[in-house]
Write a protein that holds these residues in place. Structure first.
Motif, PDB file in Angstrom:
ATOM      1  N   LYS A  24       5.702   3.130   1.147  1.00 39.29           N
ATOM      2  CA  LYS A  24       5.152   1.866   1.265  1.00 39.29           C
ATOM      3  C   LYS A  24       4.856   1.564   2.837  1.00 39.29           C
ATOM      4  CE  LYS A  24       5.146  -3.042   0.195  1.00 39.29           C
ATOM      5  NZ  LYS A  24       5.745  -4.276  -0.232  1.00 39.29           N
ATOM      6  N   ARG A  25       3.437   1.591   2.863  1.00 38.53           N
ATOM      7  CA  ARG A  25       2.822   1.301   4.295  1.00 38.53           C
ATOM      8  C   ARG A  25       2.377  -0.297   4.295  1.00 38.53           C
ATOM      9  NH1 ARG A  25      -1.768   5.240   6.220  1.00 38.53           N
ATOM     10  NH2 ARG A  25      -2.853   4.514   4.277  1.00 38.53           N
ATOM     11  N   GLU A  26       2.994  -0.700   5.347  1.00 37.98           N
ATOM     12  CA  GLU A  26       2.517  -2.215   5.458  1.00 37.98           C
ATOM     13  C   GLU A  26       1.107  -2.389   6.009  1.00 37.98           C
ATOM     14  OE1 GLU A  26       5.190  -4.793   7.616  1.00 37.98           O
ATOM     15  OE2 GLU A  26       6.860  -3.935   6.346  1.00 37.98           O
ATOM     16  N   GLY A  67      10.907   0.129   3.506  1.00 34.08           N
ATOM     17  CA  GLY A  67      11.470   0.188   2.163  1.00 34.08           C
ATOM     18  C   GLY A  67      12.177   1.311   1.696  1.00 34.08           C
ATOM     19  N   MET A  75       0.894  -1.205   0.118  1.00 33.12           N
ATOM     20  CA  MET A  75      -0.021   0.109   0.185  1.00 33.12           C
ATOM     21  C   MET A  75       0.866   1.183  -0.051  1.00 33.12           C
ATOM     22  SD  MET A  75      -2.750   1.164   2.884  1.00 33.12           S
ATOM     23  CE  MET A  75      -4.008   2.356   2.563  1.00 33.12           C
ATOM     24  N   ARG A  76       0.616   2.087  -1.031  1.00 33.95           N
ATOM     25  CA  ARG A  76       1.437   3.363  -1.026  1.00 33.95           C
ATOM     26  C   ARG A  76       0.747   4.608   0.006  1.00 33.95           C
ATOM     27  NH1 ARG A  76       3.789   5.286  -6.491  1.00 33.95           N
ATOM     28  NH2 ARG A  76       2.173   6.908  -6.300  1.00 33.95           N
ATOM     29  N   SER A  96      12.576   0.873   7.803  1.00 33.53           N
ATOM     30  CA  SER A  96      11.551  -0.106   8.514  1.00 33.53           C
ATOM     31  C   SER A  96      11.438   0.459   9.605  1.00 33.53           C
ATOM     32  CB  SER A  96      11.813  -1.489   8.205  1.00 33.53           C
ATOM     33  OG  SER A  96      10.615  -2.145   8.679  1.00 33.53           O
ATOM     34  N   LYS A 111      16.870   3.117   2.833  1.00 32.22           N
ATOM     35  CA  LYS A 111      15.725   2.389   3.262  1.00 32.22           C
ATOM     36  C   LYS A 111      15.709   2.183   4.712  1.00 32.22           C
ATOM     37  CE  LYS A 111      16.168  -0.668  -1.114  1.00 32.22           C
ATOM     38  NZ  LYS A 111      16.308  -2.058  -1.388  1.00 32.22           N
ATOM     39  N   ILE A 136       6.165   1.705   8.076  1.00 34.63           N
ATOM     40  CA  ILE A 136       6.747   1.884   6.836  1.00 34.63           C
ATOM     41  C   ILE A 136       8.013   1.310   6.660  1.00 34.63           C
ATOM     42  CG2 ILE A 136       7.509   4.183   5.246  1.00 34.63           C
ATOM     43  CD1 ILE A 136       4.779   4.429   6.107  1.00 34.63           C
TER      44      ILE A 136
END
Length: 194
Positions: free
Chosen positions: A188-190, A64, A1-2, A132, A130, A62
């Motif tokens: 990118k949201r997990e 990546g 999900m962006r 996380s 990057k 978030i």
């Protein structure tokens, strides 16, 4: 999900002086590039723009690479753009998660320098390191924009000669926001539960 934090319509301006660069707190010579550090005091500088989300109501992860797209104007042929993503806690501490830098003359690739015209508006995309990170409830995400980072990059002279110039000049920089100039950070949201 962006996930795209973006600001409303308008424009924000700052002046970058190569003789008074902002400081990248972690010194690369110590091989500590990705160590989190508190940038709260740095964000008070007049040559730094800060865009902050509303507090998260639930945990947001978030992961990546992040891409920051800015629509910019500058009265000099070149300057650098340095972006930083931070996690701001309930006490207002702003802890660095990722950063990235790009010389405006290489906005379309490193094969050829393309210099800026004073009356132009240019789209640039800066990719960051990057990450996380889980933004906890009550925390906020902050994007800062500036044009320097002492200990990280040499000060750009804002001339065609880059950092290796005998002459330096101040750059007057504008970041444009709005439907036709959608400056934003894309990440990118997990998908998480809870």
């Amino acid at each position: 999900m962006r996930f795209e934090p973006s600001a409303g319509k308008g424009r924000d301006c700052y002046v970058y002086d190569p003789e008074n660069p902002s400081v990248h707190i972690v010194d690369m010579s110590e091989n500590e590039l990705e160590i989190p550090e508190d940038y709260t005091r740095m964000e008070w500088r007049e040559d730094m723009l800060a865009y902050t989300t509303e507090p998260f109501t639930k945990s947001c992860v978030i992961t990546g690479e992040l891409a920051v797209t800015l629509y910019i104007s500058c009265d000099c042929p070149d300057t650098d753009f340095m972006v930083r993503i931070t996690d701001v806690d309930e006490q207002g501490r702003s802890i660095k998660l990722a950063d990235g830098v790009l010389s405006a003359k290489y906005r379309n690739g490193f094969e050829k320098a393309e210099y800026l015209e004073p009356d132009g508006i240019y789209e640039i995309t800066i990719r960051t390191t990057k990450i996380s990170n889980a933004f906890l409830p009550g925390h906020r995400l902050r994007l800062t924009v500036t044009s320097s980072g002492k200990n990280f990059i040499f000060p750009n002279s804002n001339t065609r000669d880059g950092f290796d110039s005998a002459f330096v000049q101040k750059a007057h920089i504008t970041v444009h926001r709005g439907p036709k100039t959608p400056s934003r950070a894309v990440m990118k949201r997990e998908n998480t539960r809870g």
